[in-house]
Design a protein around this motif. Structure first.
Motif, PDB file in Angstrom:
ATOM      1  N   GLY A  62       9.060   1.425  -7.832  1.00  0.00           N
ATOM      2  CA  GLY A  62       9.958   0.929  -6.803  1.00  0.00           C
ATOM      3  C   GLY A  62       9.925   1.697  -5.509  1.00  0.00           C
ATOM      4  O   GLY A  62      10.638   1.349  -4.566  1.00  0.00           O
ATOM      5  N   GLU A  63       9.097   2.745  -5.420  1.00  0.00           N
ATOM      6  CA  GLU A  63       9.004   3.524  -4.186  1.00  0.00           C
ATOM      7  C   GLU A  63       7.905   2.959  -3.288  1.00  0.00           C
ATOM      8  O   GLU A  63       6.879   2.463  -3.759  1.00  0.00           O
ATOM      9  CB  GLU A  63       8.725   4.996  -4.496  1.00  0.00           C
ATOM     10  N   HIS A  64       8.116   3.072  -1.979  1.00  0.00           N
ATOM     11  CA  HIS A  64       7.190   2.495  -1.003  1.00  0.00           C
ATOM     12  C   HIS A  64       6.915   3.524   0.082  1.00  0.00           C
ATOM     13  O   HIS A  64       7.806   3.863   0.863  1.00  0.00           O
ATOM     14  CB  HIS A  64       7.782   1.220  -0.402  1.00  0.00           C
ATOM     15  N   TYR A  65       5.685   4.015   0.118  1.00  0.00           N
ATOM     16  CA  TYR A  65       5.303   5.056   1.055  1.00  0.00           C
ATOM     17  C   TYR A  65       4.422   4.515   2.167  1.00  0.00           C
ATOM     18  O   TYR A  65       3.842   3.426   2.062  1.00  0.00           O
ATOM     19  CB  TYR A  65       4.558   6.179   0.328  1.00  0.00           C
ATOM     20  N   GLY A  66       4.288   5.334   3.214  1.00  0.00           N
ATOM     21  CA  GLY A  66       3.289   5.087   4.237  1.00  0.00           C
ATOM     22  C   GLY A  66       1.948   5.592   3.747  1.00  0.00           C
ATOM     23  O   GLY A  66       1.518   5.287   2.639  1.00  0.00           O
ATOM     24  N   ASN A  67       1.268   6.425   4.542  1.00  0.00           N
ATOM     25  CA  ASN A  67      -0.031   6.957   4.142  1.00  0.00           C
ATOM     26  C   ASN A  67       0.135   8.123   3.166  1.00  0.00           C
ATOM     27  O   ASN A  67       1.062   8.921   3.286  1.00  0.00           O
ATOM     28  CB  ASN A  67      -0.812   7.431   5.371  1.00  0.00           C
ATOM     29  N   VAL A  68      -0.811   8.207   2.222  1.00  0.00           N
ATOM     30  CA  VAL A  68      -0.863   9.314   1.272  1.00  0.00           C
ATOM     31  C   VAL A  68      -2.216   9.988   1.446  1.00  0.00           C
ATOM     32  O   VAL A  68      -3.261   9.369   1.218  1.00  0.00           O
ATOM     33  CB  VAL A  68      -0.694   8.825  -0.181  1.00  0.00           C
ATOM     34  N   SER A  69      -2.210  11.271   1.874  1.00  0.00           N
ATOM     35  CA  SER A  69      -3.444  11.985   2.165  1.00  0.00           C
ATOM     36  C   SER A  69      -3.436  13.342   1.466  1.00  0.00           C
ATOM     37  O   SER A  69      -2.547  14.167   1.712  1.00  0.00           O
ATOM     38  CB  SER A  69      -3.598  12.173   3.680  1.00  0.00           C
ATOM     39  N   LEU A  70      -4.416  13.569   0.597  1.00  0.00           N
ATOM     40  CA  LEU A  70      -4.519  14.827  -0.148  1.00  0.00           C
ATOM     41  C   LEU A  70      -5.935  15.383  -0.025  1.00  0.00           C
ATOM     42  O   LEU A  70      -6.908  14.624   0.027  1.00  0.00           O
ATOM     43  CB  LEU A  70      -4.207  14.621  -1.630  1.00  0.00           C
ATOM     44  N   VAL A  71      -6.040  16.713  -0.011  1.00  0.00           N
ATOM     45  CA  VAL A  71      -7.358  17.358  -0.018  1.00  0.00           C
ATOM     46  C   VAL A  71      -7.744  17.729  -1.446  1.00  0.00           C
ATOM     47  O   VAL A  71      -8.812  17.347  -1.926  1.00  0.00           O
ATOM     48  CB  VAL A  71      -7.373  18.599   0.893  1.00  0.00           C
ATOM     49  N   ASN A  72      -6.897  18.475  -2.116  1.00  0.00           N
ATOM     50  CA  ASN A  72      -7.161  18.884  -3.498  1.00  0.00           C
ATOM     51  C   ASN A  72      -5.984  18.472  -4.375  1.00  0.00           C
ATOM     52  O   ASN A  72      -4.986  19.181  -4.466  1.00  0.00           O
ATOM     53  CB  ASN A  72      -7.379  20.402  -3.592  1.00  0.00           C
ATOM     54  N   GLY A  73      -6.095  17.311  -4.985  1.00  0.00           N
ATOM     55  CA  GLY A  73      -5.022  16.810  -5.831  1.00  0.00           C
ATOM     56  C   GLY A  73      -5.198  15.334  -6.100  1.00  0.00           C
ATOM     57  O   GLY A  73      -5.915  14.640  -5.363  1.00  0.00           O
ATOM     58  N   SER A  74      -4.555  14.874  -7.152  1.00  0.00           N
ATOM     59  CA  SER A  74      -4.645  13.477  -7.548  1.00  0.00           C
ATOM     60  C   SER A  74      -3.369  12.725  -7.186  1.00  0.00           C
ATOM     61  O   SER A  74      -2.340  13.329  -6.890  1.00  0.00           O
ATOM     62  CB  SER A  74      -4.902  13.371  -9.056  1.00  0.00           C
ATOM     63  N   VAL A  75      -3.468  11.398  -7.231  1.00  0.00           N
ATOM     64  CA  VAL A  75      -2.319  10.538  -6.945  1.00  0.00           C
ATOM     65  C   VAL A  75      -2.047   9.649  -8.153  1.00  0.00           C
ATOM     66  O   VAL A  75      -2.972   9.060  -8.719  1.00  0.00           O
ATOM     67  CB  VAL A  75      -2.576   9.652  -5.703  1.00  0.00           C
ATOM     68  N   GLN A  76      -0.777   9.584  -8.543  1.00  0.00           N
ATOM     69  CA  GLN A  76      -0.336   8.653  -9.576  1.00  0.00           C
ATOM     70  C   GLN A  76       0.673   7.694  -8.956  1.00  0.00           C
ATOM     71  O   GLN A  76       1.627   8.130  -8.318  1.00  0.00           O
ATOM     72  CB  GLN A  76       0.300   9.392 -10.751  1.00  0.00           C
ATOM     73  N   MET A  77       0.441   6.404  -9.167  1.00  0.00           N
ATOM     74  CA  MET A  77       1.347   5.390  -8.638  1.00  0.00           C
ATOM     75  C   MET A  77       1.907   4.566  -9.784  1.00  0.00           C
ATOM     76  O   MET A  77       1.152   3.931 -10.530  1.00  0.00           O
ATOM     77  CB  MET A  77       0.628   4.501  -7.634  1.00  0.00           C
ATOM     78  N   ALA A  78       3.222   4.595  -9.929  1.00  0.00           N
ATOM     79  CA  ALA A  78       3.881   3.882 -11.017  1.00  0.00           C
ATOM     80  C   ALA A  78       3.930   2.386 -10.712  1.00  0.00           C
ATOM     81  O   ALA A  78       3.670   1.935  -9.596  1.00  0.00           O
ATOM     82  CB  ALA A  78       5.293   4.424 -11.216  1.00  0.00           C
ATOM     83  N   SER A  79       4.278   1.612 -11.721  1.00  0.00           N
ATOM     84  CA  SER A  79       4.358   0.160 -11.568  1.00  0.00           C
ATOM     85  C   SER A  79       5.342  -0.228 -10.464  1.00  0.00           C
ATOM     86  O   SER A  79       6.348   0.463 -10.230  1.00  0.00           O
ATOM     87  CB  SER A  79       4.797  -0.476 -12.887  1.00  0.00           C
ATOM     88  N   ASN A  80       5.023  -1.312  -9.779  1.00  0.00           N
ATOM     89  CA  ASN A  80       5.894  -1.873  -8.738  1.00  0.00           C
ATOM     90  C   ASN A  80       6.140  -0.915  -7.573  1.00  0.00           C
ATOM     91  O   ASN A  80       7.221  -0.888  -6.992  1.00  0.00           O
ATOM     92  CB  ASN A  80       7.233  -2.305  -9.350  1.00  0.00           C
ATOM     93  N   SER A  81       5.109  -0.131  -7.248  1.00  0.00           N
ATOM     94  CA  SER A  81       5.196   0.746  -6.084  1.00  0.00           C
ATOM     95  C   SER A  81       4.178   0.287  -5.043  1.00  0.00           C
ATOM     96  O   SER A  81       3.363  -0.593  -5.304  1.00  0.00           O
ATOM     97  CB  SER A  81       4.919   2.206  -6.482  1.00  0.00           C
ATOM     98  N   SER A  82       4.220   0.903  -3.861  1.00  0.00           N
ATOM     99  CA  SER A  82       3.273   0.532  -2.817  1.00  0.00           C
ATOM    100  C   SER A  82       3.081   1.690  -1.856  1.00  0.00           C
ATOM    101  O   SER A  82       3.879   2.631  -1.789  1.00  0.00           O
ATOM    102  CB  SER A  82       3.750  -0.708  -2.062  1.00  0.00           C
ATOM    103  N   ALA A  83       1.977   1.625  -1.108  1.00  0.00           N
ATOM    104  CA  ALA A  83       1.691   2.590  -0.049  1.00  0.00           C
ATOM    105  C   ALA A  83       0.728   1.927   0.926  1.00  0.00           C
ATOM    106  O   ALA A  83       0.175   0.862   0.639  1.00  0.00           O
ATOM    107  CB  ALA A  83       1.087   3.873  -0.620  1.00  0.00           C
ATOM    108  N   LYS A  84       0.533   2.575   2.053  1.00  0.00           N
ATOM    109  CA  LYS A  84      -0.465   2.066   3.000  1.00  0.00           C
ATOM    110  C   LYS A  84      -1.826   2.629   2.598  1.00  0.00           C
ATOM    111  O   LYS A  84      -2.356   2.262   1.577  1.00  0.00           O
ATOM    112  CB  LYS A  84      -0.063   2.414   4.430  1.00  0.00           C
ATOM    113  N   ALA A  85      -2.422   3.520   3.384  1.00  0.00           N
ATOM    114  CA  ALA A  85      -3.731   4.078   3.050  1.00  0.00           C
ATOM    115  C   ALA A  85      -3.568   5.283   2.122  1.00  0.00           C
ATOM    116  O   ALA A  85      -2.786   6.188   2.406  1.00  0.00           O
ATOM    117  CB  ALA A  85      -4.464   4.481   4.319  1.00  0.00           C
ATOM    118  N   VAL A  86      -4.324   5.297   1.027  1.00  0.00           N
ATOM    119  CA  VAL A  86      -4.366   6.442   0.119  1.00  0.00           C
ATOM    120  C   VAL A  86      -5.751   7.063   0.261  1.00  0.00           C
ATOM    121  O   VAL A  86      -6.770   6.410  -0.022  1.00  0.00           O
ATOM    122  CB  VAL A  86      -4.113   6.024  -1.339  1.00  0.00           C
TER     123      VAL A  86
END
Length: 221
Positions: free
Chosen positions: A47-71
């Motif tokens: 249920g969370e909605h983010y803008g851009n997600v940018s990481l150098v050293n790390g992973s991203v987990q996105m739960a069901s029914n979530s959203s973001a712009k550019a990952v």
């Protein structure tokens, strides 16, 4: 064209238009802002909605029914559950794995990592890897799918409206000197369709359960 294939293509157009309008409004709101890290992973909750997600050293987990712009990641994988919406996703060293009903406004790409999508993904752009397999299952892809050193599997009733491209591979240094990499493969299921061409810039092992796809093959090596 079979009626089921026509219906699938129609669904692609409708879903992409509907998704684009709805998601753009959500992303523009930026309910939870942006995530920008050099070290550390990120979790986007249900249920969370983010803008851009940018990481150098790390992973991203996105739960069901979530959203973001550019990952966008450098070293890390992107793990996406069911019913997630993104503008785009890319990683240099890591895989992209998504559950059912994944919706993407633009493209997906990796350099060193596989891309594997669950049932009923809708992608409005391209899907590409350099070194990594690509697996689509009953997906709808509006543009091209490409790789250099990876296998491509189009399962279920996947529809690719663009081209399938195996780009020219360079040579890798082995114990015995410079040699070509092992031959990649393309598997197209009986109910999957490529509307563009199957462009081979290198030798590829073909497993075409749909005989009509053979006419799409163009060799450029």
């Amino acid at each position: 064209m079979k009626f089921s294939q026509f219906a699938t293509v129609t669904t692609l157009v409708a879903a992409t238009l509907m998704f684009g309008g709805v998601f753009n409004n959500v992303a523009a709101d930026g309910g939870y802002g942006h995530i920008d890290k050099v070290m550390g992973s990120a979790v986007v909750g249900s249920g969370e909605h983010y803008g851009n997600v940018s990481l150098v050293n790390g992973s991203v987990q996105m739960a069901s029914n979530s959203s973001a712009k550019a990952v966008s990641l450098v070293n890390g994988s992107i793990d996406i559950r069911d019913d997630v919406a993104l503008d785009s996703a890319e990683t240099v060293n890591g895989a992209i794995a998504a559950g059912r009903n994944f919706m993407v406004n633009d493209s997906l790409s990796t350099v060193n990592g596989a891309i594997k999508l669950g049932d009923n993904a809708v992608i409005a752009g391209d899907v590409s890897t350099v070194n990594g397999d690509i697996t689509l299952n009953s997906a709808q892809l509006a543009q091209d799918i490409s790789t250099v050193n990876g296998d491509i599997t189009l399962a279920g009733n996947t529809v690719v409206k663009g081209d399938v491209i195996f780009k020219k591979a360079g040579k890798k240094k082995s114990f015995f000197g410079w040699s070509n990499h092992s031959q990649p493969s393309l598997h197209i299921a009986a109910d999957a369709v490529v509307e563009g061409q199957i462009i081979l810039e290198q030798p590829v092992e073909l497993k075409l359960d749909n005989p009509a796809m053979q006419a799409k093959v163009v060799e450029r090596f």
